[in-house]
Structures are given as structure tokens and as C-alpha cells.
Design a protein around this motif. Structure first.
Motif, PDB file in Angstrom:
ATOM      1  N   VAL A  40       0.850  -1.191   0.000  1.00 14.30           N
ATOM      2  CA  VAL A  40       0.000   0.000   0.000  1.00 14.30           C
ATOM      3  C   VAL A  40       0.890   1.247   0.000  1.00 14.30           C
ATOM      4  O   VAL A  40       1.794   1.376   0.817  1.00 14.30           O
ATOM      5  N   SER A  41       0.621   2.136  -0.937  1.00 14.55           N
ATOM      6  CA  SER A  41       1.317   3.415  -1.015  1.00 14.55           C
ATOM      7  C   SER A  41       0.305   4.526  -0.737  1.00 14.55           C
ATOM      8  O   SER A  41      -0.414   4.958  -1.652  1.00 14.55           O
ATOM      9  N   PRO A  42       0.226   4.980   0.524  1.00 12.97           N
ATOM     10  CA  PRO A  42      -0.756   6.033   0.854  1.00 12.97           C
ATOM     11  C   PRO A  42      -0.561   7.294   0.034  1.00 12.97           C
ATOM     12  O   PRO A  42      -1.538   7.952  -0.352  1.00 12.97           O
ATOM     13  N   GLU A  43       0.697   7.662  -0.241  1.00  9.82           N
ATOM     14  CA  GLU A  43       0.976   8.888  -0.996  1.00  9.82           C
ATOM     15  C   GLU A  43       0.436   8.822  -2.422  1.00  9.82           C
ATOM     16  O   GLU A  43       0.031   9.836  -2.984  1.00  9.82           O
ATOM     17  N   ASN A  44       0.430   7.635  -3.000  1.00 10.43           N
ATOM     18  CA  ASN A  44      -0.023   7.469  -4.382  1.00 10.43           C
ATOM     19  C   ASN A  44      -1.422   6.874  -4.486  1.00 10.43           C
ATOM     20  O   ASN A  44      -1.940   6.724  -5.588  1.00 10.43           O
ATOM     21  N   GLU A  45      -1.988   6.485  -3.346  1.00 10.18           N
ATOM     22  CA  GLU A  45      -3.311   5.858  -3.300  1.00 10.18           C
ATOM     23  C   GLU A  45      -3.356   4.601  -4.154  1.00 10.18           C
ATOM     24  O   GLU A  45      -4.319   4.344  -4.879  1.00 10.18           O
ATOM     25  N   THR A  46      -2.292   3.783  -4.072  1.00 11.43           N
ATOM     26  CA  THR A  46      -2.199   2.547  -4.849  1.00 11.43           C
ATOM     27  C   THR A  46      -1.855   1.383  -3.933  1.00 11.43           C
ATOM     28  O   THR A  46      -1.362   1.566  -2.818  1.00 11.43           O
ATOM     29  N   ALA A  47      -2.105   0.175  -4.433  1.00 13.24           N
ATOM     30  CA  ALA A  47      -1.749  -1.040  -3.707  1.00 13.24           C
ATOM     31  C   ALA A  47      -1.697  -2.207  -4.680  1.00 13.24           C
ATOM     32  O   ALA A  47      -2.296  -2.166  -5.756  1.00 13.24           O
ATOM     33  N   GLY A  48      -0.986  -3.245  -4.263  1.00 15.33           N
ATOM     34  CA  GLY A  48      -0.950  -4.495  -5.010  1.00 15.33           C
ATOM     35  C   GLY A  48      -2.059  -5.413  -4.538  1.00 15.33           C
ATOM     36  O   GLY A  48      -2.632  -5.234  -3.448  1.00 15.33           O
ATOM     37  N   TYR A  49      -2.369  -6.406  -5.353  1.00 11.88           N
ATOM     38  CA  TYR A  49      -3.414  -7.385  -5.044  1.00 11.88           C
ATOM     39  C   TYR A  49      -2.935  -8.759  -5.443  1.00 11.88           C
ATOM     40  O   TYR A  49      -2.272  -8.929  -6.469  1.00 11.88           O
ATOM     41  N   ARG A  50      -3.244  -9.732  -4.616  1.00  6.14           N
ATOM     42  CA  ARG A  50      -3.010 -11.121  -4.986  1.00  6.14           C
ATOM     43  C   ARG A  50      -4.098 -11.986  -4.385  1.00  6.14           C
ATOM     44  O   ARG A  50      -4.674 -11.659  -3.342  1.00  6.14           O
ATOM     45  N   ILE A  51      -4.378 -13.077  -5.085  1.00 11.25           N
ATOM     46  CA  ILE A  51      -5.401 -14.024  -4.642  1.00 11.25           C
ATOM     47  C   ILE A  51      -4.926 -15.421  -5.010  1.00 11.25           C
ATOM     48  O   ILE A  51      -4.290 -15.618  -6.055  1.00 11.25           O
ATOM     49  N   ALA A  52      -5.216 -16.379  -4.156  1.00  5.07           N
ATOM     50  CA  ALA A  52      -4.906 -17.771  -4.448  1.00  5.07           C
ATOM     51  C   ALA A  52      -6.017 -18.640  -3.886  1.00  5.07           C
ATOM     52  O   ALA A  52      -6.248 -18.648  -2.668  1.00  5.07           O
ATOM     53  N   LEU A  53      -6.731 -19.318  -4.766  1.00  9.02           N
ATOM     54  CA  LEU A  53      -7.679 -20.319  -4.297  1.00  9.02           C
ATOM     55  C   LEU A  53      -6.861 -21.503  -3.796  1.00  9.02           C
ATOM     56  O   LEU A  53      -5.773 -21.770  -4.298  1.00  9.02           O
ATOM     57  N   SER A  54      -7.374 -22.230  -2.821  1.00 13.69           N
ATOM     58  CA  SER A  54      -6.574 -23.249  -2.152  1.00 13.69           C
ATOM     59  C   SER A  54      -6.500 -24.574  -2.889  1.00 13.69           C
ATOM     60  O   SER A  54      -5.681 -25.419  -2.547  1.00 13.69           O
ATOM     61  N   ALA A  55      -7.334 -24.765  -3.900  1.00 15.50           N
ATOM     62  CA  ALA A  55      -7.300 -26.005  -4.679  1.00 15.50           C
ATOM     63  C   ALA A  55      -7.919 -25.740  -6.041  1.00 15.50           C
ATOM     64  O   ALA A  55      -8.818 -24.909  -6.178  1.00 15.50           O
ATOM     65  N   ILE A  56      -7.455 -26.466  -7.023  1.00 17.54           N
ATOM     66  CA  ILE A  56      -7.962 -26.298  -8.386  1.00 17.54           C
ATOM     67  C   ILE A  56      -9.450 -26.626  -8.466  1.00 17.54           C
ATOM     68  O   ILE A  56     -10.168 -26.064  -9.288  1.00 17.54           O
ATOM     69  N   GLU A  57      -9.949 -27.476  -7.598  1.00 20.22           N
ATOM     70  CA  GLU A  57     -11.372 -27.822  -7.605  1.00 20.22           C
ATOM     71  C   GLU A  57     -12.276 -26.601  -7.392  1.00 20.22           C
ATOM     72  O   GLU A  57     -13.450 -26.630  -7.728  1.00 20.22           O
ATOM     73  N   PHE A  58     -11.724 -25.515  -6.850  1.00 23.01           N
ATOM     74  CA  PHE A  58     -12.522 -24.319  -6.599  1.00 23.01           C
ATOM     75  C   PHE A  58     -12.517 -23.346  -7.780  1.00 23.01           C
ATOM     76  O   PHE A  58     -13.204 -22.321  -7.733  1.00 23.01           O
ATOM     77  N   THR A  59     -11.736 -23.624  -8.812  1.00 26.84           N
ATOM     78  CA  THR A  59     -11.699 -22.734  -9.970  1.00 26.84           C
ATOM     79  C   THR A  59     -12.912 -22.976 -10.865  1.00 26.84           C
ATOM     80  O   THR A  59     -13.549 -24.027 -10.800  1.00 26.84           O
ATOM     81  N   GLY A  60     -13.217 -21.996 -11.690  1.00 25.63           N
ATOM     82  CA  GLY A  60     -14.303 -22.135 -12.659  1.00 25.63           C
ATOM     83  C   GLY A  60     -15.695 -22.018 -12.066  1.00 25.63           C
ATOM     84  O   GLY A  60     -16.678 -22.300 -12.748  1.00 25.63           O
ATOM     85  N   GLN A  61     -15.802 -21.594 -10.811  1.00 20.63           N
ATOM     86  CA  GLN A  61     -17.107 -21.479 -10.157  1.00 20.63           C
ATOM     87  C   GLN A  61     -17.481 -20.024  -9.864  1.00 20.63           C
ATOM     88  O   GLN A  61     -18.501 -19.770  -9.242  1.00 20.63           O
ATOM     89  N   GLY A  62     -16.623 -19.105 -10.258  1.00 19.88           N
ATOM     90  CA  GLY A  62     -16.887 -17.692 -10.004  1.00 19.88           C
ATOM     91  C   GLY A  62     -16.479 -17.223  -8.615  1.00 19.88           C
ATOM     92  O   GLY A  62     -16.738 -16.070  -8.243  1.00 19.88           O
ATOM     93  N   LEU A  63     -15.826 -18.081  -7.837  1.00 16.73           N
ATOM     94  CA  LEU A  63     -15.440 -17.724  -6.468  1.00 16.73           C
ATOM     95  C   LEU A  63     -14.357 -16.651  -6.455  1.00 16.73           C
ATOM     96  O   LEU A  63     -14.431 -15.692  -5.675  1.00 16.73           O
ATOM     97  N   GLY A  64     -13.348 -16.812  -7.315  1.00 21.01           N
ATOM     98  CA  GLY A  64     -12.272 -15.827  -7.402  1.00 21.01           C
ATOM     99  C   GLY A  64     -12.774 -14.480  -7.878  1.00 21.01           C
ATOM    100  O   GLY A  64     -12.355 -13.432  -7.376  1.00 21.01           O
TER     101      GLY A  64
END
Length: 186
Positions: A90-114
């Protein structure tokens, strides 16, 4: 100016198919198990193996931080751990931040959860924290994730050539970002 207190508040965000809760010690077992999944490791470019002790330390140290937001993705119906996500760098001065996400198993992909989890956390990032821009890196072979990010308003801003060496092959990473004005919410 952003509200860094919104990071410390560690919200619970609820959607139709996911609930985002503060990542904590109670998630250690599931967080550790997710790090053992070979496909999850490939999609995130994670070469090393997480030890249980390190997973425990990580989950225990997330509370009360004002420099990032770490949330577990939970199934609302049964409380099952589905993955985790972070707003970080998070960069308060620039009002920006990074994002990351990881579903815990491939079985959860393709369902719109991410997608739902991403939309929930971006809505919080823009409306509550006050960010202007959220960026991420994704490997170019992860077409499913790229499609999800695009559907949420992310655009490709750049390419990091040959940034991942996986099983003898080199892969590019894409830099993608979404601006508050370009966010496509729920």
C-alpha cells in the motif's frame, strides 16, 4: 488521502458464494495444505515449500496491520476454507496497492469464487480504503485468472518477459491494474 485504518479494521465482506474474513491462526492448517497443491504452486510461481511453522507464524501475524489487508476466502454455507487474498504494498501517498489471490485447490476454480472475492475486496479497497489504483502480476499462461481480472476492470499495462522459470520453461508475467473509475463491481 487513503484511510489506513480501513486496513486495520479487517472487515468481513460477504457475497453470495464467498465470505472474506480476517486471515488468522484458525486458518493455519488449511493455509498450509493449500501450499502443498502442485497446481496452486505453479499458478502462483511458488518454488519453495512452506513449512507448517512458517504458515502458523504468518497466519498469527496478520491481525492489526495497517500496511496490508490479508483475508481468508470462506464458503458461507459450511465455513470451508477456499483460499486467501491480500491487498499489499500500500502506497498512501499514491493511493495505490498491489493485489493477490490464491484459491486453495484447483477444484474451486471455474465457479466464479475468485471473481466474486476480487469484486468484494476491490469494492472495499476503492470505497472504504480510498485507493485509486490496484495492480497485480499474473503469469501469462494463467488464462482463467486473466479473464477474471479483465471482467473486474483490470487492463494489461506491461509484460515482464521470462520472469518465471518453471520445470525448464520460461514464462512471462503480465502487470495488470484497475483504476477506481474502471472498476466493474457486482
Amino acid at each position: 488521502m487513503i484511510r489506513t485504518s480501513a486496513l486495520r479494521e479487517t472487515p468481513t465482506l460477504t457475497g453470495k458464494s464467498v465470505r472474506l474474513v480476517p486471515l488468522g491462526p484458525e486458518h493455519t492448517d488449511a493455509y498450509f495444505a493449500a501450499g502443498l497443491d502442485e497446481e496452486v504452486r505453479r499458478l502462483t510461481g511458488t518454488h519453495g515449500h512452506l513449512t507448517y511453522e512458517r504458515a502458523r507464524e504468518w497466519c498469527e501475524s496478520r491481525e492489526g496491520r495497517s500496511d496490508r489487508l490479508d483475508l481468508a476466502i470462506i464458503a458461507p454455507a459450511d465455513g470451508r476454507y477456499l483460499g486467501e487474498l491480500s491487498i499489499y504494498a500500500v502506497s498512501p501517498e499514491n493511493e495505490t496497492a498491489g493485489y493477490r489471490i490464491a484459491l486453495s485447490a484447483i477444484e474451486f476454480t471455474g465457479q466464479g469464487l475468485g471473481k466474486e472475492a476480487t469484486q468484494l475486496v476491490l469494492e472495499y479497497a476503492f470505497e472504504q480504503i480510498g485507493l485509486h489504483r490496484v495492480w497485480l502480476y499474473v503469469y501469462a499462461f494463467n488464462m482463467r485468472a486473466i479473464a477474471v481480472y479483465r471482467s473486474c476492470g483490470f487492463y494489461v499495462e506491461g509484460r515482464l518477459r521470462d520472469s518465471l522459470l518453471w520445470e525448464g520453461r520460461r514464462h512471462d508475467a503480465l502487470l495488470m491494474a484497475v483504476l477506481r473509475t474502471g472498476f466493474r463491481g457486482r
